[in-house]
Write a protein that holds these residues in place. Structure first.
Motif, PDB file in Angstrom:
ATOM      1  N   LYS A  34      43.486  28.307  46.076  1.00 24.31           N
ATOM      2  CA  LYS A  34      43.606  29.295  47.153  1.00 24.31           C
ATOM      3  C   LYS A  34      42.637  30.469  46.978  1.00 24.31           C
ATOM      4  O   LYS A  34      42.695  31.445  47.726  1.00 24.31           O
ATOM      5  N   GLY A  35      41.779  30.369  45.959  1.00 26.13           N
ATOM      6  CA  GLY A  35      40.795  31.425  45.742  1.00 26.13           C
ATOM      7  C   GLY A  35      41.356  32.679  45.114  1.00 26.13           C
ATOM      8  O   GLY A  35      40.781  33.760  45.244  1.00 26.13           O
ATOM      9  N   ILE A  36      42.490  32.550  44.419  1.00 27.11           N
ATOM     10  CA  ILE A  36      43.153  33.704  43.796  1.00 27.11           C
ATOM     11  C   ILE A  36      42.868  33.690  42.296  1.00 27.11           C
ATOM     12  O   ILE A  36      43.289  32.760  41.589  1.00 27.11           O
ATOM     13  N   PRO A  37      42.153  34.681  41.772  1.00 28.66           N
ATOM     14  CA  PRO A  37      41.898  34.705  40.331  1.00 28.66           C
ATOM     15  C   PRO A  37      43.166  35.007  39.536  1.00 28.66           C
ATOM     16  O   PRO A  37      44.039  35.753  39.986  1.00 28.66           O
ATOM     17  N   VAL A  38      43.238  34.409  38.359  1.00 30.88           N
ATOM     18  CA  VAL A  38      44.325  34.676  37.416  1.00 30.88           C
ATOM     19  C   VAL A  38      43.692  35.088  36.097  1.00 30.88           C
ATOM     20  O   VAL A  38      42.796  34.405  35.584  1.00 30.88           O
ATOM     21  N   THR A  39      44.141  36.206  35.560  1.00 34.23           N
ATOM     22  CA  THR A  39      43.655  36.651  34.252  1.00 34.23           C
ATOM     23  C   THR A  39      44.842  36.868  33.320  1.00 34.23           C
ATOM     24  O   THR A  39      45.986  36.967  33.753  1.00 34.23           O
ATOM     25  N   ASN A  40      44.539  36.946  32.033  1.00 36.90           N
ATOM     26  CA  ASN A  40      45.558  37.314  31.046  1.00 36.90           C
ATOM     27  C   ASN A  40      45.000  38.408  30.151  1.00 36.90           C
ATOM     28  O   ASN A  40      43.884  38.900  30.355  1.00 36.90           O
ATOM     29  N   GLY A  92      44.597  46.737  28.324  1.00 43.20           N
ATOM     30  CA  GLY A  92      43.811  45.626  28.852  1.00 43.20           C
ATOM     31  C   GLY A  92      44.128  45.343  30.305  1.00 43.20           C
ATOM     32  O   GLY A  92      43.236  45.041  31.113  1.00 43.20           O
ATOM     33  N   ALA A  93      45.408  45.443  30.661  1.00 43.65           N
ATOM     34  CA  ALA A  93      45.824  45.215  32.051  1.00 43.65           C
ATOM     35  C   ALA A  93      45.213  46.269  32.976  1.00 43.65           C
ATOM     36  O   ALA A  93      44.674  45.944  34.049  1.00 43.65           O
ATOM     37  N   LEU A  94      45.296  47.525  32.581  1.00 35.22           N
ATOM     38  CA  LEU A  94      44.751  48.593  33.420  1.00 35.22           C
ATOM     39  C   LEU A  94      43.242  48.459  33.603  1.00 35.22           C
ATOM     40  O   LEU A  94      42.719  48.687  34.690  1.00 35.22           O
ATOM     41  N   ALA A  95      42.565  48.066  32.528  1.00 30.36           N
ATOM     42  CA  ALA A  95      41.112  47.910  32.627  1.00 30.36           C
ATOM     43  C   ALA A  95      40.751  46.856  33.671  1.00 30.36           C
ATOM     44  O   ALA A  95      39.820  47.037  34.475  1.00 30.36           O
ATOM     45  N   ASN A  96      41.504  45.750  33.700  1.00 28.15           N
ATOM     46  CA  ASN A  96      41.203  44.703  34.672  1.00 28.15           C
ATOM     47  C   ASN A  96      41.613  45.103  36.093  1.00 28.15           C
ATOM     48  O   ASN A  96      40.948  44.741  37.067  1.00 28.15           O
ATOM     49  N   PHE A 108      39.186  45.122  39.284  1.00 29.65           N
ATOM     50  CA  PHE A 108      39.501  44.451  40.549  1.00 29.65           C
ATOM     51  C   PHE A 108      39.373  45.416  41.722  1.00 29.65           C
ATOM     52  O   PHE A 108      38.796  45.076  42.762  1.00 29.65           O
ATOM     53  N   ALA A 109      39.909  46.621  41.537  1.00 30.69           N
ATOM     54  CA  ALA A 109      39.837  47.618  42.606  1.00 30.69           C
ATOM     55  C   ALA A 109      38.396  47.986  42.937  1.00 30.69           C
ATOM     56  O   ALA A 109      38.057  48.259  44.092  1.00 30.69           O
ATOM     57  N   ALA A 110      37.542  47.974  41.903  1.00 31.59           N
ATOM     58  CA  ALA A 110      36.123  48.319  42.100  1.00 31.59           C
ATOM     59  C   ALA A 110      35.279  47.100  42.459  1.00 31.59           C
ATOM     60  O   ALA A 110      34.046  47.210  42.578  1.00 31.59           O
ATOM     61  N   ARG A 111      35.927  45.934  42.611  1.00 31.17           N
ATOM     62  CA  ARG A 111      35.251  44.677  42.942  1.00 31.17           C
ATOM     63  C   ARG A 111      34.225  44.303  41.883  1.00 31.17           C
ATOM     64  O   ARG A 111      33.147  43.758  42.190  1.00 31.17           O
ATOM     65  N   GLU A 112      34.565  44.591  40.630  1.00 30.83           N
ATOM     66  CA  GLU A 112      33.726  44.196  39.505  1.00 30.83           C
ATOM     67  C   GLU A 112      34.222  42.877  38.921  1.00 30.83           C
ATOM     68  O   GLU A 112      35.338  42.430  39.204  1.00 30.83           O
ATOM     69  N   GLU A 113      33.414  42.270  38.072  1.00 18.84           N
ATOM     70  CA  GLU A 113      33.792  41.000  37.448  1.00 18.84           C
ATOM     71  C   GLU A 113      35.004  41.192  36.536  1.00 18.84           C
ATOM     72  O   GLU A 113      35.043  42.140  35.740  1.00 18.84           O
ATOM     73  N   LEU A 114      35.973  40.307  36.653  1.00 16.62           N
ATOM     74  CA  LEU A 114      37.205  40.418  35.866  1.00 16.62           C
ATOM     75  C   LEU A 114      36.993  39.841  34.465  1.00 16.62           C
ATOM     76  O   LEU A 114      36.263  38.864  34.283  1.00 16.62           O
ATOM     77  N   ALA A 115      37.679  40.429  33.502  1.00 16.75           N
ATOM     78  CA  ALA A 115      37.669  39.892  32.137  1.00 16.75           C
ATOM     79  C   ALA A 115      38.821  38.894  31.981  1.00 16.75           C
ATOM     80  O   ALA A 115      39.829  38.986  32.661  1.00 16.75           O
ATOM     81  N   ASN A 116      38.630  37.939  31.086  1.00 21.88           N
ATOM     82  CA  ASN A 116      39.688  36.991  30.696  1.00 21.88           C
ATOM     83  C   ASN A 116      40.208  36.157  31.864  1.00 21.88           C
ATOM     84  O   ASN A 116      41.404  35.933  32.004  1.00 21.88           O
ATOM     85  N   LEU A 117      39.291  35.675  32.684  1.00 25.84           N
ATOM     86  CA  LEU A 117      39.666  34.797  33.788  1.00 25.84           C
ATOM     87  C   LEU A 117      40.113  33.448  33.218  1.00 25.84           C
ATOM     88  O   LEU A 117      39.396  32.851  32.414  1.00 25.84           O
ATOM     89  N   VAL A 118      41.298  32.981  33.618  1.00 24.72           N
ATOM     90  CA  VAL A 118      41.806  31.716  33.072  1.00 24.72           C
ATOM     91  C   VAL A 118      41.698  30.566  34.061  1.00 24.72           C
ATOM     92  O   VAL A 118      41.947  29.419  33.702  1.00 24.72           O
ATOM     93  N   ASN A 119      41.335  30.850  35.308  1.00 24.08           N
ATOM     94  CA  ASN A 119      41.228  29.766  36.303  1.00 24.08           C
ATOM     95  C   ASN A 119      39.915  29.836  37.061  1.00 24.08           C
ATOM     96  O   ASN A 119      39.842  29.438  38.209  1.00 24.08           O
TER      97      ASN A 119
END
Length: 314
Positions: free
Chosen positions: A91-97, A295-299, A303-314
């Motif tokens: 569905k185009g939804i990123p998931v990170t941890n 780590g959660a706040l940083a990601n 996301f809010a700034a439309r930057e590349e996410l860290a720790n993408l799992v999918n």
């Protein structure tokens, strides 16, 4: 941006700045989930959110479909088996941890369970509080053989501690980090050898369809009757009915369990006298929750700034 945080009660209490800072990014709703949440209520809660931040609640296909505006799912921790990340990707939804930040806390807890199980610590504590003074015999873990199932951040942290107890360490793992194994004095073996030779077995591997119920009637039968089984990973790795019978029949000396197939658990297993049971608290230290929160706040900010996410799992 509307964010839904579904976290355990103590996580919020331990790290209040998490929600405070998240509210500088967007609108925040918080659900405390120690007692779980019914699926229909969960569907209503996710209906209009953009972001889900979740600890242990299951985010499956049905929940993802109920969240019409959903754009991002974050696992508040490392193991993401409670999230259907494959469907989210479709569905185009990123998931990170937030990996690696709870390893030291979980490794500490594994040794706490190990020591408590070996020496009947919690049972003796309860007896003392009721006025009973009675000796019971246990086992030393010093200089014994430890089997670790899984050799990621947590497995390595457990091995470091085991060296302090002069334990002989065997590991069963799909990913064999030979450099770390050499530094930690670890020997890779197959699962049957690990189970049949270890005095204590600690499970710290990922849950997936290949590992589900990897500890079952057959594999439990390989273990020593004096052995201790510790699970600080996911309840689904163990066939709980098989373990219950093994402990009742004294096929094993004891078990230390921080995780269960269904949480909160109603399993008979947790009530057995030779089981040390805790309510999935392996990562519940002030230090670990602060690191995970950072780590959660940083990601979220990325996301809010439309930057590349860290720790993408999918």
């Amino acid at each position: 941006m509307k964010m839904l945080f579904m976290l355990r009660d103590a996580f919020i209490e331990a790290n209040p700045k998490l929600i405070e800072e998240a509210r500088t990014i967007g609108e925040v709703n918080v659900i405390l989930t120690d007692q779980g949440i019914e699926k229909e209520e969960l569907k209503r809660e996710v209906a209009d959110v953009d972001v889900i931040v979740v600890a242990i609640v299951n985010i499956d296909k049905e929940i993802i479909d109920a969240a019409a505006n959903l754009k991002y799912i974050m696992k508040f921790g490392s193991g993401y088996d409670n999230i259907d990340h494959v469907y989210a990707r479709e569905k185009g939804i990123p998931v990170t941890n937030v990996p690696g930040q709870n390893a030291e806390a979980v490794a500490d807890h594994a040794f706490g369970l190990m020591l408590a199980a070996a020496r009947h610590v919690t049972q003796k504590n309860q007896e003392m509080k009721s006025g009973k003074w009675e000796l019971s015999m246990g086992f030393e873990i010093f200089n014994k053989r430890l089997g670790i199932i899984g050799f990621g951040n947590i497995g390595k942290a457990i091995a470091r501690r085991a060296n302090g107890f002069h334990m002989e360490i065997s590991v069963y793992a799909n990913h064999k980090d030979y450099d770390s194994a050499e530094k930690l004095g670890v020997k890779f073996v197959d699962l049957d050898e690990l189970l049949s030779t270890s005095d204590t077995v600690v499970i710290c591997t990922n849950l997936n369809e290949k590992t589900r119920n990897m500890i079952n009637v057959e594999t439990l039968s390989l273990m020593k009757p004096t052995a201790i089984l510790i699970n600080i990973s996911r309840g689904g790795l163990v066939d709980e009915d098989a373990l219950t019978e093994a402990l009742k029949n004294k096929q094993l000396f004891a078990a230390g369990l921080d995780v269960f197939a269904d949480e909160p658990t109603k399993s008979e297993l947790a009530a057995l006298t030779n089981v040390i049971a805790t309510p999935h608290i392996g990562a519940a230290t002030y230090e670990a929750i602060e690191r995970i929160g950072d780590g959660a706040l940083a990601n979220l900010k990325r996301f809010a700034a439309r930057e590349e996410l860290a720790n993408l799992v999918n």
